[in-house]
Scaffold this motif. Structure first.
Motif, PDB file in Angstrom:
ATOM      1  N   MET A  56      14.675  14.214  42.130  1.00 19.61           N
ATOM      2  CA  MET A  56      14.343  15.557  42.615  1.00 19.61           C
ATOM      3  C   MET A  56      12.946  15.572  43.256  1.00 19.61           C
ATOM      4  SD  MET A  56      14.123  19.169  40.560  1.00 19.61           S
ATOM      5  CE  MET A  56      15.888  19.412  40.456  1.00 19.61           C
TER       6      MET A  56
ATOM      7  N   ASN B 132      19.630  22.826  40.587  1.00 18.46           N
ATOM      8  CA  ASN B 132      18.734  21.751  41.019  1.00 18.46           C
ATOM      9  C   ASN B 132      18.344  21.874  42.491  1.00 18.46           C
ATOM     10  OD1 ASN B 132      18.414  20.515  38.555  1.00 18.46           O
ATOM     11  ND2 ASN B 132      20.285  19.281  38.789  1.00 18.46           N
ATOM     12  N   ASN B 133      19.174  22.530  43.291  1.00 20.28           N
ATOM     13  CA  ASN B 133      18.763  22.763  44.679  1.00 20.28           C
ATOM     14  C   ASN B 133      17.511  23.654  44.681  1.00 20.28           C
ATOM     15  OD1 ASN B 133      19.407  24.376  47.600  1.00 20.28           O
ATOM     16  ND2 ASN B 133      19.818  22.180  47.593  1.00 20.28           N
TER      17      ASN B 133
ATOM     18  N   GLY C 125      26.186  21.844  44.219  1.00 25.68           N
ATOM     19  CA  GLY C 125      26.798  22.418  43.010  1.00 25.68           C
ATOM     20  C   GLY C 125      27.493  23.735  43.259  1.00 25.68           C
ATOM     21  N   ALA C 126      27.442  24.237  44.471  1.00 23.36           N
ATOM     22  CA  ALA C 126      28.051  25.545  44.757  1.00 23.36           C
ATOM     23  C   ALA C 126      29.569  25.440  44.743  1.00 23.36           C
ATOM     24  CB  ALA C 126      27.590  26.042  46.119  1.00 23.36           C
TER      25      ALA C 126
ATOM     26  N   PHE D  11      20.103  15.017  51.393  1.00 19.83           N
ATOM     27  CA  PHE D  11      19.505  14.101  50.416  1.00 19.83           C
ATOM     28  C   PHE D  11      20.415  12.919  50.107  1.00 19.83           C
ATOM     29  CE2 PHE D  11      17.202  18.127  48.937  1.00 19.83           C
ATOM     30  CZ  PHE D  11      16.124  17.866  49.791  1.00 19.83           C
TER      31      PHE D  11
HETATM   32  N1  LIG Z   1      20.074  14.464  39.954  1.00 18.94           N
HETATM   33  C1  LIG Z   1      20.678  15.166  40.847  1.00 18.94           C
HETATM   34  O1  LIG Z   1      21.855  15.478  40.708  1.00 18.94           O
HETATM   35  C2  LIG Z   1      19.912  15.594  42.070  1.00 18.94           C
HETATM   36  C3  LIG Z   1      20.229  16.805  42.660  1.00 18.94           C
HETATM   37  N2  LIG Z   1      19.534  17.251  43.704  1.00 18.94           N
HETATM   38  C4  LIG Z   1      19.739  18.604  44.219  1.00 18.94           C
HETATM   39  O2  LIG Z   1      20.562  19.317  43.384  1.00 18.94           O
HETATM   40  C5  LIG Z   1      21.624  19.917  44.104  1.00 18.94           C
HETATM   41  C6  LIG Z   1      22.792  20.074  43.212  1.00 18.94           C
HETATM   42  O3  LIG Z   1      22.298  20.811  42.112  1.00 18.94           O
HETATM   43  P1  LIG Z   1      23.218  21.562  41.080  1.00 18.94           P
HETATM   44  O4  LIG Z   1      24.390  20.708  40.732  1.00 18.94           O
HETATM   45  O5  LIG Z   1      22.328  22.026  39.993  1.00 18.94           O
HETATM   46  O6  LIG Z   1      23.827  22.761  41.888  1.00 18.94           O
HETATM   47  P2  LIG Z   1      23.185  23.801  42.922  1.00 18.94           P
HETATM   48  O7  LIG Z   1      21.747  23.961  42.723  1.00 18.94           O
HETATM   49  O8  LIG Z   1      23.692  23.428  44.243  1.00 18.94           O
HETATM   50  O9  LIG Z   1      23.931  25.126  42.487  1.00 18.94           O
HETATM   51  C7  LIG Z   1      24.162  25.421  41.143  1.00 18.94           C
HETATM   52  C8  LIG Z   1      23.787  26.855  40.873  1.00 18.94           C
HETATM   53  O10 LIG Z   1      24.437  27.709  41.775  1.00 18.94           O
HETATM   54  C9  LIG Z   1      25.256  28.661  41.108  1.00 18.94           C
HETATM   55  N3  LIG Z   1      26.426  28.834  41.973  1.00 18.94           N
HETATM   56  C10 LIG Z   1      27.477  28.011  42.110  1.00 18.94           C
HETATM   57  N4  LIG Z   1      28.319  28.475  43.054  1.00 18.94           N
HETATM   58  C11 LIG Z   1      27.790  29.635  43.507  1.00 18.94           C
HETATM   59  C12 LIG Z   1      28.204  30.574  44.482  1.00 18.94           C
HETATM   60  N5  LIG Z   1      29.342  30.431  45.159  1.00 18.94           N
HETATM   61  N6  LIG Z   1      27.405  31.655  44.710  1.00 18.94           N
HETATM   62  C13 LIG Z   1      26.269  31.805  44.037  1.00 18.94           C
HETATM   63  N7  LIG Z   1      25.823  30.953  43.088  1.00 18.94           N
HETATM   64  C14 LIG Z   1      26.578  29.866  42.831  1.00 18.94           C
HETATM   65  C15 LIG Z   1      25.500  28.086  39.760  1.00 18.94           C
HETATM   66  O11 LIG Z   1      25.730  29.082  38.832  1.00 18.94           O
HETATM   67  C16 LIG Z   1      24.213  27.311  39.498  1.00 18.94           C
HETATM   68  O12 LIG Z   1      23.195  28.160  39.046  1.00 18.94           O
HETATM   69  C17 LIG Z   1      21.811  19.029  45.297  1.00 18.94           C
HETATM   70  O13 LIG Z   1      22.398  19.700  46.380  1.00 18.94           O
HETATM   71  C18 LIG Z   1      20.379  18.626  45.578  1.00 18.94           C
HETATM   72  O14 LIG Z   1      19.747  19.625  46.354  1.00 18.94           O
HETATM   73  C19 LIG Z   1      18.329  16.574  44.155  1.00 18.94           C
HETATM   74  O15 LIG Z   1      17.281  17.141  43.436  1.00 18.94           O
HETATM   75  C20 LIG Z   1      18.383  15.112  43.942  1.00 18.94           C
HETATM   76  C21 LIG Z   1      18.818  14.735  42.563  1.00 18.94           C
END
Ligand SMILES: NC(=O)C1=CN([C@@H]2O[C@H](COP(=O)(O)OP(=O)(O)OC[C@H]3O[C@@H](n4cnc5c(N)ncnc54)[C@H](O)[C@@H]3O)[C@@H](O)[C@H]2O)[C@@H](O)CC1
Ligand SMILES: [K+]
Length: 516
Positions: free
Chosen positions: A34, A65-66, A128-129, A182
């Motif tokens: 991250m 995490n985004n 994660g969306a 990323f």
């Molecule tokens: N270790 C890792 O997995 C890394 C992840 N990374 C970042 O993390 C992202 C993925 O993070 P996450 O898996 O935490 O997911 P996201 O941060 O993409 O989204 C998850 C959040 O969004 C909400 N959500 C899901 N669908 C929704 C919708 N349709 N409308 C509104 N809210 C919604 C969820 O409740 C949760 O709070 C990557 O795209 C990247 O940017 C980077 O930091 C690199 C490392």
């Protein structure tokens, strides 16, 4: 094929997460991914939008995490002296995002708020969306759009919020000027080029795990083509550069094989012979004096003459969808055992019969170049489902035909019968015009004649054809670009130069949507 630099992969959301997980399992702390993502993104923003130093940035952070990446970006930009404010749309819900916020807050404390920000960072949602954007986010998407309308550059982290990373689906979403991806490109990027703007794929420290062998296609780039296409030797003559026979050009369709010939002649072919409807022979001869022209090889004698001469046959451009076409293509595929490229009507006459076509092709080096409607015809599916499932459909067709498939479109997907899949994302809407596919067919047939390697030829031709489209547009406009310009731009495209970029950048794709 071996390239010096590891090729970028095009992944689904799950494949992207699997790469993060593999790197973490091998000992890379997840927060370090991250942190690297956020700092690389901040550096990219400083490099692309110089005014951010004085006018500043506003960062919209979601709870996942985004959003954590967004907090890292905010902290880094503040430390670089930019005015920065954060709109915390949701409190951090993961350990890494919580830590990212905690580390950013001291840098942000007491910092000047940007009054007219030069940059808006979209860190609402990433891979994660799931499903459509929830209503609570819509006002923030509107706020981002309003700031863009006031002149700010919108930078999306990983992908514009609201777009599904795997399918590209999504109605309301952020419209970005620059998307900082990323570690890998996501399929969604390549399916939604209008919303992504320019795409820059950043190294976040996944190392060899970025290349996890799970079937995620590789992205074709200039380095791939340099590796796959041999240089033309100093003493080359037309035999070395290979002879290509093009069978096409029915009544009123002389232009298609001529465009294929011109694509071939701008791709290093040694000699081209066009075999067209008898009435078109004088037309072709007059228009392209550097080629040979003859009538369709219907008689055994005419066939012998062509098949003893050519190194590769291109069948289809403007051939017409008739019983004669089917008989001619079948006959040639029986008499000629060498490399072939089939396009357009040479495919259309096998509607619903991919296995039959596959048995005629046999084990020879073969490439077919359908657009989604032609692929749909062959497989008796509907065109919309082929477009939506282009990654799977190309592979299915390749298996059924035992041939390499170039499924044309945005993006173009290249599939080999042995399961290899690559994606070419070069191109411009200027290529979406009649005759464009004929030019591509001429390029790919030339490379197949020269290398004998269908997959490498298909990947290289698709990329160079797209690159010529990019070059032609960059020197003018989309509307004002004709196929003529694209054929002409092949001359530059074949230099295979790549934009020089910073070491942290894995690849870049230009903004192609909404360009005049
Ligand atoms: N270790 C890792 O997995 C890394 C992840 N990374 C970042 O993390 C992202 C993925 O993070 P996450 O898996 O935490 O997911 P996201 O941060 O993409 O989204 C998850 C959040 O969004 C909400 N959500 C899901 N669908 C929704 C919708 N349709 N409308 C509104 N809210 C919604 C969820 O409740 C949760 O709070 C990557 O795209 C990247 O940017 C980077 O930091 C690199 C490392
Ligand atoms: K985002």
């Amino acid at each position: 094929m071996s390239t010096a630099v590891m090729p970028v992969r095009v992944t689904t959301a799950a494949q992207a997460a699997a790469r993060d997980a593999a790197a973490i399992a091998a000992g890379t702390p997840s927060y370090s991914l991250m942190h690297r993502a956020g700092t690389s993104a901040a550096h990219a923003i400083l490099a692309h939008v110089a005014e951010v130093r004085s006018a500043g940035a506003v960062v919209f952070c979601g709870g996942g995490n985004n959003g954590g990446d967004g907090w890292v970006v905010a902290g880094e930009l503040a430390r670089a002296g930019c005015p920065v404010s954060v709109v915390e749309v949701a409190a951090p819900s993961t350990d890494d995002a919580t830590r990212a916020k905690a580390e950013a807050l001291p840098a942000l404390a007491g910092h000047a708020e940007p009054r007219h920000p030069a940059v808006v960072v979209d860190a609402l949602l990433g891979t994660g969306a799931t499903g459509a954007l929830r209503d609570a986010l819509l006002p923030h998407v509107d706020a981002i759009a309003a700031t863009r309308a006031a002149g700010a550059t919108v930078v999306a982290l990983d992908l514009p919020s609201g777009i599904d990373a795997t399918t590209g689906a999504g109605g309301r979403c952020v419209r970005a000027d620059i998307t900082l991806a990323f570690g890998t490109l996501k399929r969604g990027h390549l399916l939604r080029r209008d919303e992504c703007g320019a795409i820059v794929c950043l190294d976040i420290g996944l190392g060899p795990h970025a290349a996890l062998d799970d079937g995620a296609p590789t992205l074709v780039d200039a380095a791939y083509v340099r590796d796959a296409v041999p240089p033309i030797p100093a003493d080359a003559h037309k035999g070395v550069r290979r002879r290509l026979g093009i069978v096409g050009g029915g009544e009123g369709m002389a232009g298609a094989p001529m465009l294929a010939a011109r694509g071939a002649m701008r791709s290093g072919v040694g000699m081209v012979q066009l075999l067209v409807a008898p009435s078109n022979v004088p037309v072709v001869q007059a228009a392209l004096p550097e080629t040979m022209a003859g009538r369709w090889p219907v008689t055994a004698e005419d066939q012998d003459r062509v098949l003893h001469w050519t190194h590769c046959l291109l069948l289809g451009p403007g051939l017409g969808r008739t019983a004669m076409t089917r008989a001619l293509v079948e006959r040639l595929l029986v008499e000629w055992k060498g490399p072939v490229v089939l396009d357009a009507d040479a495919l259309n006459v096998f509607e619903g019969e991919p296995r039959m076509l596959g048995s005629l092709l046999g084990a020879r080096p073969a490439i077919v170049t359908p657009h989604p409607v032609e692929a749909a015809r062959l497989l008796r599916r509907d065109g919309a489902s082929v477009s939506a499932e282009r990654f799977a459909v190309g592979a299915e067709l390749a298996k059924q035909l035992g041939a390499t498939v170039i499924l044309k479109g945005v993006p173009t997907v290249i599939s080999a019968p042995d399961g290899r899949v690559a994606v070419s994302a070069s191109g411009s809407p200027a290529l979406g015009t009649a005759g464009s596919g004929d030019v591509l067919a001429g390029i790919v047939a030339t490379l197949l004649a020269q290398t004998g390697d269908p997959f490498a030829s298909a990947c290289s031709a698709a990329w160079v054809h797209g690159r010529a489209g990019e070059i032609a547009v960059s020197e003018g406009s989309v509307r004002g670009t004709s196929l003529e310009d694209i054929v002409e731009a092949l001359r530059r495209a074949w230099r295979l130069d790549e934009p020089a970029h910073h070491a942290a950048v894995l690849t870049t794709l230009p903004a192609v949507g909404s360009v005049r």
